[in-house]
Every structure is written in C-alpha cells, then in structure tokens.
Write a protein that holds these residues in place. Structure first.
Motif, PDB file in Angstrom:
ATOM      1  N   LEU A 269       0.440  40.800  -2.408  1.00 40.47           N
ATOM      2  CA  LEU A 269       1.069  41.212  -1.088  1.00 40.47           C
ATOM      3  C   LEU A 269       0.096  41.773  -0.197  1.00 40.47           C
ATOM      4  N   ASP A 270      -0.806  42.413  -0.728  1.00 41.82           N
ATOM      5  CA  ASP A 270      -1.947  43.027   0.215  1.00 41.82           C
ATOM      6  C   ASP A 270      -2.490  42.338   1.254  1.00 41.82           C
ATOM      7  N   LEU A 271      -2.835  40.951   0.609  1.00 45.79           N
ATOM      8  CA  LEU A 271      -3.515  39.774   1.741  1.00 45.79           C
ATOM      9  C   LEU A 271      -2.653  39.593   2.705  1.00 45.79           C
ATOM     10  N   PRO A 272      -1.180  39.230   2.574  1.00 49.01           N
ATOM     11  CA  PRO A 272      -0.316  38.920   3.696  1.00 49.01           C
ATOM     12  C   PRO A 272      -0.011  39.721   4.508  1.00 49.01           C
ATOM     13  N   TYR A 273       0.041  41.192   3.840  1.00 49.07           N
ATOM     14  CA  TYR A 273       0.216  42.379   4.618  1.00 49.07           C
ATOM     15  C   TYR A 273      -0.817  42.520   5.734  1.00 49.07           C
ATOM     16  N   LEU A 274      -1.823  42.392   5.652  1.00 48.34           N
ATOM     17  CA  LEU A 274      -3.117  42.538   6.425  1.00 48.34           C
ATOM     18  C   LEU A 274      -3.402  41.197   7.346  1.00 48.34           C
ATOM     19  N   THR A 275      -3.054  40.038   6.777  1.00 46.68           N
ATOM     20  CA  THR A 275      -3.461  38.783   7.305  1.00 46.68           C
ATOM     21  C   THR A 275      -2.285  37.830   7.574  1.00 46.68           C
ATOM     22  N   GLY A 276      -1.120  37.931   6.882  1.00 47.11           N
ATOM     23  CA  GLY A 276      -0.047  37.018   6.970  1.00 47.11           C
ATOM     24  C   GLY A 276      -0.326  35.842   6.198  1.00 47.11           C
ATOM     25  N   TYR A 277      -1.238  35.744   5.384  1.00 43.06           N
ATOM     26  CA  TYR A 277      -1.677  34.648   4.513  1.00 43.06           C
ATOM     27  C   TYR A 277      -1.232  34.947   3.236  1.00 43.06           C
ATOM     28  N   HIS A 278      -0.828  34.158   2.576  1.00 45.78           N
ATOM     29  CA  HIS A 278      -0.572  34.103   1.021  1.00 45.78           C
ATOM     30  C   HIS A 278      -1.333  33.203   0.441  1.00 45.78           C
ATOM     31  N   ALA A 279      -2.087  33.975  -0.498  1.00 45.63           N
ATOM     32  CA  ALA A 279      -3.077  32.831  -1.265  1.00 45.63           C
ATOM     33  C   ALA A 279      -2.276  32.197  -2.367  1.00 45.63           C
ATOM     34  N   MET A 280      -2.579  31.148  -2.773  1.00 51.71           N
ATOM     35  CA  MET A 280      -1.999  29.977  -3.649  1.00 51.71           C
ATOM     36  C   MET A 280      -2.263  30.653  -5.293  1.00 51.71           C
ATOM     37  N   PRO A 281      -1.357  30.817  -5.902  1.00 53.24           N
ATOM     38  CA  PRO A 281      -1.457  31.516  -7.227  1.00 53.24           C
ATOM     39  C   PRO A 281      -1.913  30.524  -8.239  1.00 53.24           C
ATOM     40  N   LEU A 282      -3.188  29.883  -7.923  1.00 50.45           N
ATOM     41  CA  LEU A 282      -3.866  28.967  -8.551  1.00 50.45           C
ATOM     42  C   LEU A 282      -5.207  29.455  -9.102  1.00 50.45           C
ATOM     43  N   GLU A 283      -5.914  28.604 -10.073  1.00 53.07           N
ATOM     44  CA  GLU A 283      -6.984  28.950 -10.528  1.00 53.07           C
ATOM     45  C   GLU A 283      -8.254  28.820  -9.525  1.00 53.07           C
ATOM     46  N   ARG A 284      -7.954  28.158  -8.523  1.00 54.47           N
ATOM     47  CA  ARG A 284      -9.113  28.311  -7.229  1.00 54.47           C
ATOM     48  C   ARG A 284      -9.084  29.428  -6.766  1.00 54.47           C
ATOM     49  N   LEU A 285     -10.270  30.194  -6.561  1.00 54.34           N
ATOM     50  CA  LEU A 285     -10.352  31.566  -5.911  1.00 54.34           C
ATOM     51  C   LEU A 285     -10.227  31.579  -4.346  1.00 54.34           C
ATOM     52  N   THR A 286      -9.098  32.301  -3.729  1.00 53.95           N
ATOM     53  CA  THR A 286      -9.059  32.737  -2.387  1.00 53.95           C
ATOM     54  C   THR A 286      -9.397  34.158  -2.406  1.00 53.95           C
ATOM     55  N   MET A 287     -10.316  34.795  -1.689  1.00 49.00           N
ATOM     56  CA  MET A 287     -10.481  36.087  -1.540  1.00 49.00           C
ATOM     57  C   MET A 287     -10.981  36.684  -0.330  1.00 49.00           C
TER      58      MET A 287
ATOM     59  N   GLY B 293      -8.266  43.804  -5.726  1.00 42.30           N
ATOM     60  CA  GLY B 293      -6.621  43.571  -5.718  1.00 42.30           C
ATOM     61  C   GLY B 293      -5.952  43.946  -7.044  1.00 42.30           C
ATOM     62  N   ASP B 294      -4.975  44.674  -6.823  1.00 44.63           N
ATOM     63  CA  ASP B 294      -4.165  44.928  -8.139  1.00 44.63           C
ATOM     64  C   ASP B 294      -3.638  43.709  -8.806  1.00 44.63           C
ATOM     65  N   GLN B 295      -3.424  42.701  -7.963  1.00 44.86           N
ATOM     66  CA  GLN B 295      -2.497  41.412  -8.591  1.00 44.86           C
ATOM     67  C   GLN B 295      -3.636  40.293  -8.670  1.00 44.86           C
ATOM     68  N   ALA B 296      -4.668  40.446  -8.267  1.00 50.23           N
ATOM     69  CA  ALA B 296      -5.678  39.421  -8.291  1.00 50.23           C
ATOM     70  C   ALA B 296      -5.812  38.885  -9.757  1.00 50.23           C
ATOM     71  N   TRP B 297      -6.331  37.519 -10.162  1.00 50.50           N
ATOM     72  CA  TRP B 297      -6.420  37.218 -11.354  1.00 50.50           C
ATOM     73  C   TRP B 297      -7.336  38.049 -12.024  1.00 50.50           C
ATOM     74  N   ALA B 298      -7.228  38.670 -13.270  1.00 54.16           N
ATOM     75  CA  ALA B 298      -8.119  39.268 -14.020  1.00 54.16           C
ATOM     76  C   ALA B 298      -9.513  38.583 -14.391  1.00 54.16           C
ATOM     77  N   ARG B 299      -9.262  37.138 -14.320  1.00 56.46           N
ATOM     78  CA  ARG B 299     -10.825  36.482 -14.622  1.00 56.46           C
ATOM     79  C   ARG B 299     -11.609  36.347 -13.480  1.00 56.46           C
ATOM     80  N   PHE B 300     -11.186  36.708 -12.288  1.00 56.54           N
ATOM     81  CA  PHE B 300     -12.056  36.927 -11.368  1.00 56.54           C
ATOM     82  C   PHE B 300     -12.890  37.955 -11.222  1.00 56.54           C
ATOM     83  N   LEU B 301     -12.254  39.176 -11.777  1.00 55.52           N
ATOM     84  CA  LEU B 301     -12.987  40.575 -12.020  1.00 55.52           C
ATOM     85  C   LEU B 301     -14.031  40.144 -13.202  1.00 55.52           C
TER      86      LEU B 301
END
Ligand code: ZN
Ligand code: ZN
Ligand code: ZN
Length: 351
Positions: free
Chosen positions: A15-33, A89-97
């Motif tokens: 929720l850091d992303l929507p807190y700052l931008t209003g946009y919720h990333a799709m919880p899917l395998e494709r990266l939004t960052m 991001g605390d709740q970003a997928w670990a795979r991207f890190l």
C-alpha cells in the motif's frame, strides 16, 4: 529519503504505492514498480497492458511501459543507475529483488517502511475521518451483536462469521478483512479460524472483525456471554476491561509505544493472568489493517499526533476460554481519541 540516506525508493505491491500515487499494482507476475529518485521525477515501470489504467501525473511520475519480450527488472536497474542506497517495497515480490540483486551488486538495500512508514503513520485529518467512519460502521455491528440481533446459539462459528462479513459490507465497507468468531475454548486461540463448531448457551463468544472502507481499515473486538458467565470469567473480564481502559488513557502524544503496552500488561499481570496475555497490546492501522506503530515492549517511538492504532489486550486460558477487548484509538493533540465507542462491558445475552 534525505533524512534516511536513501537514494532511490522502489515500490510495487503493498500500500505504499497507492498511498503515494493512488494506483494499486496488479498482484501478478508482471512487474509494476515505481522508481523514485531522491532528486528528480519518479518513473512508473508498468506492463504495457496495464498502462491504460494509470493516468500519468506530470511533475509526479511518468510511465515507462514494457512489452512482453522486455526484461522489466533490467529497466528498473537502469533507472536506479548509480544509486548506492535503495529502499525496496516491503510487500513487493521477493522474486524481483532476487533478480535485481545481481544487477546492482554495489547497492545497499533497505526496507521501504524506513521512508514511507513515518509518512503513513502520521494520519492527516482526512485519513482520521476515514478511519472514524470505518470505526463507526463496525461499532454499529458490535451494537447489533450486543443487542442480541445477530443470532448465535445453534449456529456455527463460520455461519456467524459470514453474517458479520455481510454486515461489514452492508455498513459501507468495500472489503471484509476478517471476521473471527470463536466460541468457548476456541477463543483461547487469538486468531482462531471460525469453523463448524456450533455455538452453545453458556459460552463466551469472541468476535473480532473489520474491513476496508474507502481505503482505510476498521478493527474491533467485543465478547458476549450467552447467559450469565461463571464468576471466574466475569472477574477476568473486569481485569481485561480495566487494562484496556488504562492503556487508552496512556495513549497520550509523547508517550513511548511500549509504555502503552505496559499500562495494559501491568494490570493483567497483577491479577495473575500475565502468562495468558500472549500478544502485544496493539498495532497501527490505516490503509493496512496492521502497520506501524506497534504497541509493544521494545518500541520506544513516542506517539505523535495523528498516530492511529489498536488497543486490544486479551486473556487466553488454553482449552477453556479466551477474551479480548479492542478499540482503535488516535493519539490526538487534545488526548486519546477512541474511534470505537460501543459498550465495553461483557454484555450478557438471554438464551
Ligand atoms: Zn488473463
Ligand atoms: Zn481485531
Ligand atoms: Zn487488531
């Protein structure tokens, strides 16, 4: 970011992303960052097919849409460039890190909560209004419970949980986050999963429920007794009630979080139930149901005006019974401001 020595902030799910931008990333395998440099404009790296859902905000962030055959992690690494300290991001997928680490071998990684947490913790008046509206909504449901308007005896915990969930939506929430219903000995497990157990006369029933209304969460716990409770249960509840009220009174701006935990725990310990209070006194609440600040021993952070958190001591006797009493409280400049006002006593229902 400057205060924390962070050069770049990377936000995705959570929720850091929507807190700052209003946009919720799709919880899917494709990266939004969202890539936020300390200086300069931010860039939202987004799958091309999601881009139409986002309005670019000139001066805030631009969009960088990636197509299916591109490597979005390499795009992010290029945007990070020469940054040395990156908060992820605390709740970003670990795979991207995991994929980013070898591309940025000289970077020191931190958690995004270091940067965004202090901002999210201090609620502004519109956020407090949203929390108050959600709190009033669950107060009305708790009042229905205490008035005997929600049938309990003869129903399963799961049926009552579904009923509470329907009422959470009917009272204006968009999302049900949880509706714990725990009867008798099941209430000794603080996060009991409501199941096929039938609720019977003579039992204590713990209900802990909440949802998300217009982006902000509610969370309340009340217990009811189906018939007159045994004196031992009644006496324990009085201790719990006193402990909860003492912690609310202690929630004054400037007081360290751990002192609020101690205010509740001291009373429960003095009554001999210390070993049965098995969790911290509370958690922050906002867009997330659980967020900073945590009301726990060891958290020396002083409360600031606008901090919002639960105060929810409990007593749990394994195999026998459990009880918890929970309100959301805002540390206001004028003093503790409880958002839940419904009856705090152990309401006895006729059965
Ligand atoms: Zn599809
Ligand atoms: Zn709760
Ligand atoms: Zn809670």
């Amino acid at each position: 970011m400057a205060t924390q020595g962070v050069d770049t902030l990377l936000l995705s799910l959570g929720l850091d992303l929507p807190y700052l931008t209003g946009y919720h990333a799709m919880p899917l395998e494709r990266l939004t960052m969202l890539v936020v440099p300390r200086d300069g404009e931010a860039t939202m790296v987004i799958p091309r097919l999601e881009a139409p859902r986002v309005a670019e905000q000139p001066g805030v962030f631009s969009l960088l849409a990636w197509s299916e055959t591109e490597n979005p992690v390499a795009l992010v690494a290029r945007l990070v460039g020469a940054a040395r300290v990156v908060a992820f991001g605390d709740q970003a997928w670990a795979r991207f890190l995991v994929e980013l680490l070898p591309l940025l071998p000289h970077v020191e990684f931190r958690r995004s909560v270091d940067v965004v947490g202090p901002l999210r913790m201090a609620k502004d008046p519109s956020e407090i209004a949203a929390l108050r509206a959600a709190g009033s909504a669950v107060d009305r449901i708790a009042a229905q419970l205490q008035a005997g308007l929600i049938p309990l005896v003869g129903r399963t915990e799961a049926e009552v949980s579904a009923d509470l969930g329907a009422r959470i939506v009917a009272e204006g929430h968009q999302v049900v986050n949880f509706a714990i219903v725990a009867a008798g000995e099941n209430a000794a497990s603080p996060h009991h999963t409501p199941g096929s157990r039938v609720i019977r006369a003579g039992e204590l029933v713990l209900c802990d429920f909440g949802g998300t209304m217009n982006g902000y969460c509610s969370d309340i716990t009340r217990c009811v007794s189906l018939g007159r409770p045994p004196s031992e249960v009644q006496a324990a509840y009085e201790v719990l009630h006193e402990a909860q009220a003492a912690a609310v009174r202690a929630a004054v701006v400037g007081t360290p979080c751990e002192e609020i935990d101690r205010a509740a725990r001291r009373i429960i310990e003095q009554a001999g139930f210390g070993e049965y209070f098995v969790h911290r006194t509370g958690h922050g609440i906002g867009m997330d149901a659980h967020e900073d600040p945590y009301i726990v021993e060891g958290n020396r952070r002083p409360l600031e005006a606008g901090h919002a958190f639960s105060i929810e001591p409990g007593i749990y006797l394994p195999g026998r019974w459990g009880m918890r009493l929970e309100d959301i409280v805002v540390a206001a400049a004028e003093g503790p401001d409880p958002l839940n006002r419904v009856d705090h006593s152990l309401v006895v229902l006729d059965v």
